[in-house]
Design a protein around this motif. Sequence first.
Motif, PDB file in Angstrom:
ATOM      1  N   UNK A  49       0.834  -1.217   0.000  1.00  0.00           N
ATOM      2  CA  UNK A  49       0.000   0.000   0.000  1.00  0.00           C
ATOM      3  C   UNK A  49       0.866   1.265   0.000  1.00  0.00           C
ATOM      4  N   UNK A  50       0.581   2.127  -0.954  1.00  0.00           N
ATOM      5  CA  UNK A  50       1.215   3.452  -1.006  1.00  0.00           C
ATOM      6  C   UNK A  50       0.103   4.480  -1.005  1.00  0.00           C
ATOM      7  N   UNK A  51       0.350   5.603  -0.350  1.00  0.00           N
ATOM      8  CA  UNK A  51      -0.661   6.668  -0.386  1.00  0.00           C
ATOM      9  C   UNK A  51       0.039   8.003  -0.325  1.00  0.00           C
ATOM     10  N   UNK A  52      -0.481   8.951  -1.084  1.00  0.00           N
ATOM     11  CA  UNK A  52       0.118  10.286  -1.113  1.00  0.00           C
ATOM     12  C   UNK A  52      -0.964  11.351  -1.169  1.00  0.00           C
ATOM     13  N   UNK A  53      -0.569  12.548  -0.794  1.00  0.00           N
ATOM     14  CA  UNK A  53      -1.457  13.712  -0.884  1.00  0.00           C
ATOM     15  C   UNK A  53      -0.838  14.702  -1.849  1.00  0.00           C
ATOM     16  N   UNK A  54      -1.681  15.423  -2.605  1.00  0.00           N
ATOM     17  CA  UNK A  54      -1.192  16.409  -3.558  1.00  0.00           C
ATOM     18  C   UNK A  54      -0.655  15.747  -4.803  1.00  0.00           C
ATOM     19  N   UNK A  55      -0.136  16.595  -5.702  1.00  0.00           N
ATOM     20  CA  UNK A  55       0.393  16.091  -6.970  1.00  0.00           C
ATOM     21  C   UNK A  55       1.570  16.959  -7.396  1.00  0.00           C
ATOM     22  N   UNK A  56       2.360  16.419  -8.304  1.00  0.00           N
ATOM     23  CA  UNK A  56       3.500  17.173  -8.833  1.00  0.00           C
ATOM     24  C   UNK A  56       4.501  17.499  -7.740  1.00  0.00           C
ATOM     25  N   UNK A  57       4.922  18.765  -7.744  1.00  0.00           N
ATOM     26  CA  UNK A  57       5.965  19.164  -6.781  1.00  0.00           C
ATOM     27  C   UNK A  57       5.456  19.178  -5.349  1.00  0.00           C
ATOM     28  N   UNK A  58       4.164  19.323  -5.190  1.00  0.00           N
ATOM     29  CA  UNK A  58       3.600  19.392  -3.827  1.00  0.00           C
ATOM     30  C   UNK A  58       3.196  18.011  -3.298  1.00  0.00           C
ATOM     31  N   UNK A  59       3.462  16.976  -4.087  1.00  0.00           N
ATOM     32  CA  UNK A  59       3.060  15.629  -3.662  1.00  0.00           C
ATOM     33  C   UNK A  59       3.863  15.194  -2.434  1.00  0.00           C
ATOM     34  N   UNK A  60       3.118  14.710  -1.452  1.00  0.00           N
ATOM     35  CA  UNK A  60       3.764  14.211  -0.233  1.00  0.00           C
ATOM     36  C   UNK A  60       3.307  12.774  -0.018  1.00  0.00           C
ATOM     37  N   UNK A  61       4.255  11.868   0.078  1.00  0.00           N
ATOM     38  CA  UNK A  61       3.876  10.464   0.289  1.00  0.00           C
ATOM     39  C   UNK A  61       3.677  10.219   1.783  1.00  0.00           C
ATOM     40  N   UNK A  62       2.524   9.659   2.116  1.00  0.00           N
ATOM     41  CA  UNK A  62       2.190   9.450   3.530  1.00  0.00           C
ATOM     42  C   UNK A  62       2.397   7.993   3.952  1.00  0.00           C
ATOM     43  N   UNK A  63       2.190   7.046   3.031  1.00  0.00           N
ATOM     44  CA  UNK A  63       2.349   5.619   3.331  1.00  0.00           C
ATOM     45  C   UNK A  63       3.249   5.004   2.259  1.00  0.00           C
ATOM     46  N   UNK A  64       4.250   4.246   2.728  1.00  0.00           N
ATOM     47  CA  UNK A  64       5.208   3.625   1.803  1.00  0.00           C
ATOM     48  C   UNK A  64       5.104   2.101   1.884  1.00  0.00           C
ATOM     49  N   UNK A  65       4.659   1.496   0.807  1.00  0.00           N
ATOM     50  CA  UNK A  65       4.728   0.050   0.625  1.00  0.00           C
ATOM     51  C   UNK A  65       4.343  -0.735   1.895  1.00  0.00           C
ATOM     52  N   UNK A  66       3.208  -0.400   2.456  1.00  0.00           N
ATOM     53  CA  UNK A  66       2.787  -1.050   3.710  1.00  0.00           C
ATOM     54  C   UNK A  66       2.107  -2.387   3.424  1.00  0.00           C
TER      55      UNK A  66
END
Lengths: 396, 230
Positions: free
Chosen positions: B14-31
């Motif tokens: 599971x991966x999850x991020x907020x925003x897109x492009x330069x403002x994209x912030x990844x909140x969950x990494x490969x869970x």
Amino acid sequence: MTRLLHLLLRRMPIGWLQLTHNRMRLVAAVAGIAFANLLVFVQLGVVASMNNVINLTYTPFSADIIISPPSPQLFGGALLSRRIVYMALADPGVAAATPLHLGNMEWKRPTGMSKVLIVYGMAPEASAFAGETISARQLAMLALPNRVLLDSAFRNIEQATNAVAFARMSPETPMEFEINGHGVSAVGSFSLGSGFGYDGALFMSDQTFQRLVPERMSGTLSHVLIRLKPDADPDTVVRRLTADLAAEHVQARTIAQTIADDVSYMNTEAPMGVIFGIGVFIGIFVGLVIVYQVLATDVAAHMKEYATFKAMGYPHRFLLGIVFEEALIIAFLGFVPGALLGAGIYSVMGAATGLPLGMTAARAVVVLIGTFAACMISGTLATLRLRGAEPAELFG
Amino acid sequence: MTSHIDPPIRVEGLNHWFGAGETRIQAIFDASLTVERGALTILRGPSGSGKTTLLTLMGSLRKVQDGSVRLLGQELRGASQQSQEALRRRLGFIFQAHNLHESLTARQNTLMGLQVHGPRGDAAKQDAAAAHILEILGLGPRIDYLPEKLSGGQKQRVAIARALVSNPEIVFADEPTAALDKEAGIQVVRMLKALGAARGTSTVMVTHDTCIIELADRIITIEDGKLVSG
């Protein structure tokens, strides 16, 4: 109320509970809807009044068909030749025809006050053409020169006439006054009322009309009124007259069509009607904006609660149901004071202008249905953000 | 429905991020994780580490962007709104901010947890069930109070009652004991554990409360969006 709504909705009346929980917000919402209703009522009332005034100008006379100059309005068209009367009488379906004279006059009062009158002139013996507000007997009273009927619904009539003399007005005790430099005797009254450009009306014989309006050339007239034979079909006669009078630059129409054309012209082409129409549109638009604002504010105030319902698995239609419940309650609660205030404003405006303004059941029902519809549409729009959003986003 | 093969929750890649492009912030990494039936699973980690994001993803409160979340045997990625709504009705949520409906009494708020299933059973039985759970949570004398007349702890207990009254298959709780005193907090968690033992209800809880952590069957630690233990 809660119990009743519970039974009606077959669920907890959450919308009602929400509304009554915050009384100040409820009062503000109801006031907003009431104001929106008031705006629409006032604008619709003015337009309806204009249309009523047009209809009223046709009430002192009656006819099956009317031959007019090519103008959509009763007053103000070009004059017709008297020969049109004889040409009309030549039609096999026409039983009688008579000239109708129309004009405007300024009535200067001894006090220095000036009133604008619309004036009708018709042959006293043309009793078949007497309208719903003037009887054949009254028409006959006008056979003597300089006798007139005075409009009892004249704007501010108490300022223009002596109240006692007006009350006693009859052929035996006429009320004397001067108009256009001629002395006249008012021997009776009829009711027409003021319009947007005049204060009241006078009705007189064609002979008196010619004397009071000397600039009107003898042998000219404003319209020709026609009565048909019992077996004549109005549409057929209209078609025949139109063909026979093609060279005369006139139009022959049934009286109903004439009134409809006049109303339509005033509403869609005359500057005053167009301005009033825009007023109605703006009133409805502003009303819609207010209604939307009220419901959108309410939905925004309960966003977290709706998000919780979404998170619990309630479908969007459940949330929409709550908003509709609120919308209908606010619509009704706002309509009642809006309609009462509207009736009050009509009363004040009617008293100040003499215009036929009043609340009608049909208008109230139309505005109520419109308010319900506006609230439902606004509620749907206000919940759009809820529809597509994920619950976690809405918790903000 | 949940089978003996499928755990109530299975998360993979599971991966999850907020925003897109330069403002994209990844909140969950490969869970990747599983939650067992009847277990009390605690998610812990520093503030902003992604605990609540992971909880809301597992609870179908957020769309799955990448990876897989199988909840009660159903894949959440690409799931329709209707199927997510149907799934949520089998869950119980306890939010940190309790999110009670301000115009509804404690009893009415709790009833909303039952009425989401439609007119099941008679109203009197639903009313009694709501009153019963509120009694258990110590709100007996205040069941007809509006939230504004309740303390923070009492409000949280109403939120707990609302989540548990329909006997959910999984309870998701975000800091459920934050507004409760130590004893009440432990009591609530014991109740959740008892539900797990009696009905197989799984609980996934985000908490910082060290007293509760001791009661967990499993503890998952998350830091900077990555699962580091559990």
